[in-house]
Design a protein around this motif. Sequence first.
Motif, PDB file in Angstrom:
ATOM      1  N   PRO A  40     -15.085  17.525   2.186  1.00  0.00           N
ATOM      2  CA  PRO A  40     -14.190  17.674   1.031  1.00  0.00           C
ATOM      3  C   PRO A  40     -14.816  17.169  -0.269  1.00  0.00           C
ATOM      4  CG  PRO A  40     -13.356  16.001   2.559  1.00  0.00           C
ATOM      5  CD  PRO A  40     -14.458  16.739   3.254  1.00  0.00           C
TER       6      PRO A  40
ATOM      7  N   LEU B 120       4.639  -1.833  -2.752  1.00  0.00           N
ATOM      8  CA  LEU B 120       3.760  -2.182  -3.873  1.00  0.00           C
ATOM      9  C   LEU B 120       2.411  -1.493  -3.724  1.00  0.00           C
ATOM     10  CD1 LEU B 120       5.214  -5.073  -2.728  1.00  0.00           C
ATOM     11  CD2 LEU B 120       4.471  -5.743  -4.999  1.00  0.00           C
TER      12      LEU B 120
ATOM     13  N   GLY C 293       0.397   7.641  -3.264  1.00  0.00           N
ATOM     14  CA  GLY C 293      -0.434   8.645  -2.602  1.00  0.00           C
ATOM     15  C   GLY C 293      -1.700   8.087  -1.979  1.00  0.00           C
TER      16      GLY C 293
ATOM     17  N   PHE D 181      -5.775   9.441  -0.063  1.00  0.00           N
ATOM     18  CA  PHE D 181      -5.665  10.817   0.431  1.00  0.00           C
ATOM     19  C   PHE D 181      -4.992  11.720  -0.600  1.00  0.00           C
ATOM     20  CE2 PHE D 181      -3.791  14.084   3.297  1.00  0.00           C
ATOM     21  CZ  PHE D 181      -4.983  14.583   3.785  1.00  0.00           C
TER      22      PHE D 181
ATOM     23  N   GLY E 268       0.832  -1.198   0.000  1.00  0.00           N
ATOM     24  CA  GLY E 268       0.000   0.000   0.000  1.00  0.00           C
ATOM     25  C   GLY E 268       0.865   1.246   0.000  1.00  0.00           C
TER      26      GLY E 268
ATOM     27  N   ASP F  15     -14.557   3.479   0.450  1.00  0.00           N
ATOM     28  CA  ASP F  15     -15.690   4.123   1.095  1.00  0.00           C
ATOM     29  C   ASP F  15     -16.922   3.263   0.950  1.00  0.00           C
ATOM     30  OD1 ASP F  15     -15.870   4.681  -1.629  1.00  0.00           O
ATOM     31  OD2 ASP F  15     -17.085   6.458  -1.227  1.00  0.00           O
TER      32      ASP F  15
END
Lengths: 385, 461
Positions: B166, B30, B37, B40, B8, B121
């Motif tokens: 956001p 990996l 990134g 986020f 990750g 999510d």
Amino acid sequence: MRVVVIGAGIIGAACALALVERGAEVVVVDRLGVAGETSSRCEGNLLVSDKAPGPEAALAIASNAMWRTLAGRLDADRRDGQPATEFEAKGGIVVAFPGGEAALERFAAAQRATGIRAETLDAAALASAEPHLSPEVAHAVRYPDDAQVQPSNATQALLAAAMRHGARLVVAEVTGPIGGPGRIAGVRTATGAIPADVVVNCAGPWSAEVASRLGARLDIRPRRGVILVTTPMPQRVFHKVYDSDYVGAVGSGDAALQTSIVVESTPGGTVLIGSSRERVGFDDRPGVAPAGAIAAKAVRLFPFLERTILLRSYFGFRPYAPDHLPVIGPDPEIAGLVHATGHEGAGIGLAPATAELVAHAVLDAPTDLDPTPFLPTRDGLRETA
Amino acid sequence: MTHVAILGGGPAGLAAAQGALAAGARVSLLDEGDRLGGQFWRHHERLTDPRLQHGWHRFERLRDALARGDARVHVGASVWSAEATDLGVRLRAVVGAADADARTAVDVEADAVVVATGAHDLALPVPGWTLPGVTTAGAAQALAKRDGVAVGRRTVVSGAGPFLLPVAQSLALVGSDVVGVLEASRITALAAGWLPRPWELAGKAGEFLQYAGGLARHRIPYRTGSGVVRVLGDERVEGVVVAALDADWHPIVGTEREVACDAVALGHGFAPRLEAALALGCDLRGDHRGRFVVVDDAQRTTTAQVFAAGEVTGIAGADAALAEGAVAGFLAAGGALGDPRLRGPVTARRRARAFARRLERAHGIRPGWTAWVDDATIVCRCEAVTRRAIAERADVPLRAMRLATRAGLGPCQGRTCGRAVEAIVAEAGGAPASVGFDRRPVLAPVRIGEVAALAATDPAT
Ligand SMILES: Cc1cc2nc3c(=O)[nH]c(=O)nc-3n(C[C@H](O)[C@H](O)[C@H](O)COP(=O)(O)OP(=O)(O)OC[C@H]3O[C@@H](n4cnc5c(N)ncnc54)[C@H](O)[C@@H]3O)c2cc1C
Ligand SMILES: Cc1cc2nc3c(=O)[nH]c(=O)nc-3n(C[C@H](O)[C@H](O)[C@H](O)COP(=O)(O)OP(=O)(O)OC[C@H]3O[C@@H](n4cnc5c(N)ncnc54)[C@H](O)[C@@H]3O)c2cc1C
């Protein structure tokens, strides 16, 4: 007659139905509920093609015939919200690569002698039956009687039918017997005791442990098998297609990883690829080695699978006896205890015939099947696995 | 030299890489994304509007640390298998697009691994949510952030948690008219979560004010105790029914009103990606309302040489992910928890975990949501399985229920619906399942041919 059936897998569910239909008062006890274990972690092949002549082949032939009426009956009686058995008599095709032709043909010839239908296919017939099969394939035999069910749904349907006839399901773990040495009078569970005249041990790969909790001795062990499932695609596999190198694998006592390949499509469009055989106890982390071996053989059979995406994989533990035959019948030492287990890689197929033998053992119900080869008293069970 | 694998490349994984390098290890990182990134700092070199990024300098510093150190970075690498071995761990990945002609296999053997697979999510089912025009808040955010594209002209954002802010802001910046942000939790829950001990919130408060300011600038209403309970439309989204929700998220009868829109972004929380940790044998805590990898103060899981950091250990935001990652990487490389270099991360971690508790108190999914799902609502979208079908089979073991209804058996393997299906089963009286839908032995899509290649190279097969 009050009967406790331990285990709500395909064997326990089939036995419960057979017993309750013949007038017994049945309580099924399972620590998880219906189809929570092996019978939901397998494939649903009802095969005659993989059986060498012998007692298991005879049982398989009888059971295969029984499934045809049983599945129809279960589907017809089904209530809202209950899944269908997905019985399908699609037939199997066993193929051999160069070098394996003679062995396959010898095997098929021996089977024909016992009444198994086995039709040798020429190249043209094979190409029209399975157009996407590898051109490398050198020989093929079609078994029209090979069929399948969705094993988890079939188990759920069997138990639902038994419950409509009055069987009860208790979700609890069996911890011990009621009754004195040499005679069982029911079971103790984590949530209370259940008295019974007869107790049937259908605990699949855990049958040895259950037997020992009940004071009996039974040598049943787990043999792990891994299955691969691809993403859905337009149908390109039309029968059950097997690599004939399984001839010999089922009976082998070797602990190391073995594979024998069955490729088939499901109604949902996925392709199912099974499976491996490993004796590693209840180790629940198969890693990638079995998947790699299965995938390699599957691609050899159907080259298009090379680029097909693997969606998921799962594994289960086949319950096996030292002589690789099912164990069905009264325990030699404990009166009132009957075993129905050890079906290894064929429990789905053998469930209806097993249930008939159990009804015979418990209720003395008539049967045309020969119980002798499967009795727990047989010599083969005393060998070391 | 110790070799640390990092699974990750989000905030947690990047911080872990930096930590492992600082402690003197060699690192292999990996990530299946095309760029580092994670969620986020999801970005596109050209298309991303810099106003949508937060803490970008931190990201650049982390990326630089990787570039300078003894690190191999594999992007576009889907890790499909993770195994704990006698010697440590082994990760297998394929690099290349799903439809590429040939993809390369990457096989990483390491002494230790940091699992930093993050979360995706979570959108709870709503009647009509299968209509085109409904997306998850995360997908809307990703489209906006990475591609500069808005999901619709008039968008309703509905769900729970600060993440909705956001998302609304990004949508506004890429030109969508955001009709409103509907927060399911009531003002009392928000107050209970957010008001006590304000000093713990130091940096966070500023972030929220910034978002709140953004909403105000774009005149986006923010409503609490409210949510989309039905999506309307024939061919695609034409509107939504919004209702007031009580403290348990039950819709309050009589409060329904229709709102016209052409897009809906749903985000009710996050579900950690646990399959790699499970494949490595790590214990989990929690139930269908939230399951996470168990870690100790050293970010050690219950499997030797396996560490975990970020959203897989708890939903606590990017700051927590960064702090946990730093600790995990440093310890996976053999460093000590008492090392002065970890003082900063350990403090930050404590603060971030307090934040996570607030987050859960204020916005955690409440059981009442199942009341807005009717019998005919599709819960498993891949296999079109309704709530009724699931509830009717709730009394059988989860494995048998799945096979009978096909819920969670489709292409997403329950990643989208798993939690919702489990909640419906629980509500209908089904027995709780220990890891539910989270076990997925195949961690990422891989071709049969790529799996077959193992048989040729691996002496074990
Ligand atoms: C990979 C694989 C592929 C297979 N493919 C096929 C195939 O194609 N065709 C075929 O015919 N067969 C196949 N099989 C074999 C078949 O799955 C098994 O033979 C069959 O499922 C066994 O059924 P069972 O009822 O004996 O066991 P199970 O289904 O395991 O049921 C046993 C039950 O006992 C319960 N139990 C255990 N201990 C206790 C206790 N102490 N108290 C209460 N309950 C307890 C368990 O919870 C379980 O539900 C396959 C098997 C595997 C692993
Ligand atoms: C869709 C979404 C949008 C978000 N947007 C915001 C936002 O705008 N603002 C905000 O404050 N917070 C946002 N968050 C929350 C924030 O992203 C997290 O707090 C933070 O990213 C957590 O960091 P992490 O490193 O734990 O996980 P992530 O950032 O999720 O990183 C995990 C990484 O692991 C990789 N990975 C997982 N499994 C595999 C595998 N099998 N093979 C290869 N790679 C794998 C993924 O590709 C991913 O890059 C968002 C979260 C999500 C899910």
